[in-house]
Design an enzyme around this catalytic site. Structure first.
Site, PDB file in Angstrom:
ATOM      1  CD  GLU A   1      -3.163  -1.046   2.236  1.00 10.34           C
ATOM      2  OE1 GLU A   1      -4.418  -1.240   1.708  1.00 10.34           O
ATOM      3  OE2 GLU A   1      -2.800  -0.425   3.110  1.00 10.34           O
TER       4      GLU A   1
ATOM      5  CD  GLU B   1      -4.196  -5.925   2.852  1.00  6.61           C
ATOM      6  OE1 GLU B   1      -4.913  -5.293   3.534  1.00  6.61           O
ATOM      7  OE2 GLU B   1      -3.097  -5.947   2.584  1.00  6.61           O
TER       8      GLU B   1
END
Length: 589
Positions: free
Chosen positions: A157, A233
């Site tokens: 991320e 995710e």
């Protein structure tokens, strides 16, 4: 050997379209003796892949002390995945977030190197050395070499943190130079800026989200016109923090969102399939204007609960997956109640004075300056004229008990934004500071712990501090050894006296017919740390929401077992209660 690659619209396994249906298990949050059980249950739910982060600070807590054995045996974990007939996704970071302390970065690194998560030369030197060690394990276990690894992720991320393309390019170069040939991915939330900043053209973009799947996949497709869509995710639950509630997600809603993903032909990694536990002192912390340390449990409301038992969500997800992929006929065993019993606790005396100061300096030394990786440091100084007044600390990280002449005056809490406390006249001022967990995201990574900045008493600087690091695991081991030696005739203080004195060690013993999972209810205590047979279960705190600590069966044994409790405040009732099922606290519903 089997091949795995990116096609125009799908992953290709030996040239045939393949939908990755994965679930996350972090090997460092699960007892190694239970890895195989959790992996097998993933297969039974219908998963064809297991994903894991790699926690750098678990492998190298001190610089140069690399460990890939026992709990850190990533190679064995990947081999067990392969033996179960599943594929593997590896996400080595170096930054992982994961609600893990310091986001997976070692404290020695964040305290000594500038330019974290950037192309700064010193940072890249350390990161490159770390990644090469990880890839020594991963490279020979890639699918095209007969192993399970099909994807490797670059960073984590990153678009939410920075936009240093040179940094990402350097990570890719190290990864390829180390012999990683499988496709490389990145993951970001499906926000335009994050997707643009967090990846490179040669890396395959994936998304992280837990709802509105069609909308998020459309955003991802705008940034990547070809290749398989993947939510790497899929948030099926959430984490908890001390003083909050236990977070859960609606089973039917989560299953419907998963169905929407799979129906769109997207691949998925369920985060988490099995969360496990932040054993010892490994929990991270949030800080979005208020510091919130995370609890010991990482149950995450996942399909497999903290103790490895299937939940309602397990069977709902299994039903969804069966619409798109083969699911084994076998079912996991239903959860059985754990043994329920009580154990009297015996006081073993004070424990926060079982260490000698390591330094005397004008200002208190931080945990980092002391090279201290455990939870506590005690700071002591003599008060000029034995006078009290208004004590002010620039910042406490994270929780402090203030005492004068061994009498507790009160606490200073980072969460409460405390800075000041009025103290009575006395000779010796003592401040016991707890690191409650390192922030695991954004730009607070690596911040120092302890008493930060200037300390004044009625406006005058307070200097001349003795700093005493307290290694709670070592102290518990010492207490445990003493109680074993004195088991027949323990020479200990009267329990009624100990109840009044604050920090105290307590011990208990119990007998089991065989090793078994247990759930230790801590609500008769206040705040501290618990150990079974030397195994560090983690932190407990009456502040909740969590009220039970998970005791994995491999930490117990047939016959006599030893419990050590290091209490920081007060044991309300001198007993240990083991209950039949976990209790993680009230929910918002």
């Amino acid at each position: 050997m089997t091949s795995f690659s990116l096609g125009d619209t799908d992953f290709l396994r030996d040239g045939q379209p393949h939908q990755v249906i994965s679930g996350a298990i972090h090997y460092f949050r699960v007892h190694p003796d239970q890895w195989q059980d959790r992996i097998r249950k993933a297969r039974v739910m219908g998963l064809n892949t297991i994903e894991t982060y790699v926690a750098w600070n678990a492998h190298e807590p001190r610089r140069g002390e690399w460990d890939a054995s026992g709990w850190n045996d990533l190679g064995r974990f990947l081999d067990l995945i392969h033996a179960e007939g599943l594929d593997a996704i590896v996400r080595p970071g170096p930054y992982i977030c994961a609600e893990w302390h310091n986001g997976g970065l070692p404290v020695w690194l964040t305290g000594s190197v500038e330019g974290l998560r950037s192309s700064a030369a010193d940072f890249l030197v350390e990161v490159s050395a770390y990644l090469r060690r990880v890839y020594d394990i991963v490279a020979p276990r890639q699918i095209d070499r007969g192993g399970p690894v099909v994807l490797v992720q670059i960073e984590n991320e990153y678009g939410a943190y920075g936009s240093d393309r040179a940094y990402l390019e350097a990570l890719v170069a190290v990864t390829r130079d180390a012999g990683i040939t499988v496709p490389l991915t990145t993951v970001d939330q499906p926000v335009d800026q994050m997707l643009s900043d967090g990846s490179l053209p040669e890396l395959h973009k994936t998304g992280s989200f837990g709802s509105r799947s069609a909308e998020r996949l459309a955003t991802l497709r705008r940034h990547q016109s070809t290749g398989p869509l993947m939510c790497s995710e899929f948030w099926d639950g959430w984490f908890d923090w001390w003083g909050g509630v236990h977070h859960t997600t609606d089973v039917a809603t989560a299953a419907a969102d998963l169905d929407e993903l799979l129906a769109a032909g997207a691949s998925v990694n369920i985060y988490m399939f099995h969360g496990g536990t932040n054993f010892a002192l490994t929990n991270g912390a949030n800080h979005k204007g208020r510091y919130l340390p995370l609890v010991t449990s990482y149950d995450y409301d996942a399909p497999l609960d903290e103790a490895g038992n299937p939940t309602e969500k397990f069977f709902a997800f299994r039903e969804v997956i069966a619409r798109y992929a083969p699911v084994p006929d076998e079912l996991p065993a239903a959860a059985e109640a754990a043994p329920a019993f009580e154990v009297p606790l015996t006081p073993a005396g004070a424990w926060t004075d079982l260490a000698a100061p390591t330094s005397t300096t004008a200002q208190p030394e931080t945990f980092d300056a002391l090279g201290h990786l455990s939870a506590l440091v005690r700071y002591d100084t003599e008060l000029a004229g034995a006078r009290g007044g208004l004590l002010v600390v620039d910042e406490v990280r994270d929780l402090a008990w203030v005492s004068v002449d061994d009498r507790v005056v009160g606490t200073l809490s980072r969460t409460r934004h405390d800075r000041a406390i009025r103290i009575p006249d006395g000779r010796t001022l003592s401040i016991l500071v707890e690191d409650q967990g390192r922030v695991n995201y954004d730009h607070r990574l690596g911040e120092e712990k302890g008493l930060i900045g200037e300390i004044t008493l009625d406006g005058a600087p307070v200097t001349g501090w003795r700093s005493t690091p307290l290694d709670v695991a070592a102290i518990a081991a010492e207490v445990g050894t003493e109680i074993d030696a004195e088991l027949d005739t323990p020479a200990v203080a009267d329990a009624a006296d100990v109840l009044k004195t604050g920090p105290a060690a307590w011990t208990g013993s119990f007998t089991l017919d065989a090793p078994t999972d247990l759930f230790l209810d801590t609500m008769a205590w206040s705040k501290g740390y618990a150990f079974v047979n030397g195994f560090f279960l983690g932190r407990y705190w009456r502040n909740g929401p969590q009220r039970t600590l998970s005791v994995p069966a491999p930490a117990t044994r047939e016959g006599a077992n030893r419990l050590v409790v290091l209490e920081l405040e007060n044991v309300v009732e001198p007993r240990a209660v083991f209950v039949g099922a976990p209790s993680l606290g009230d929910t918002e519903e």
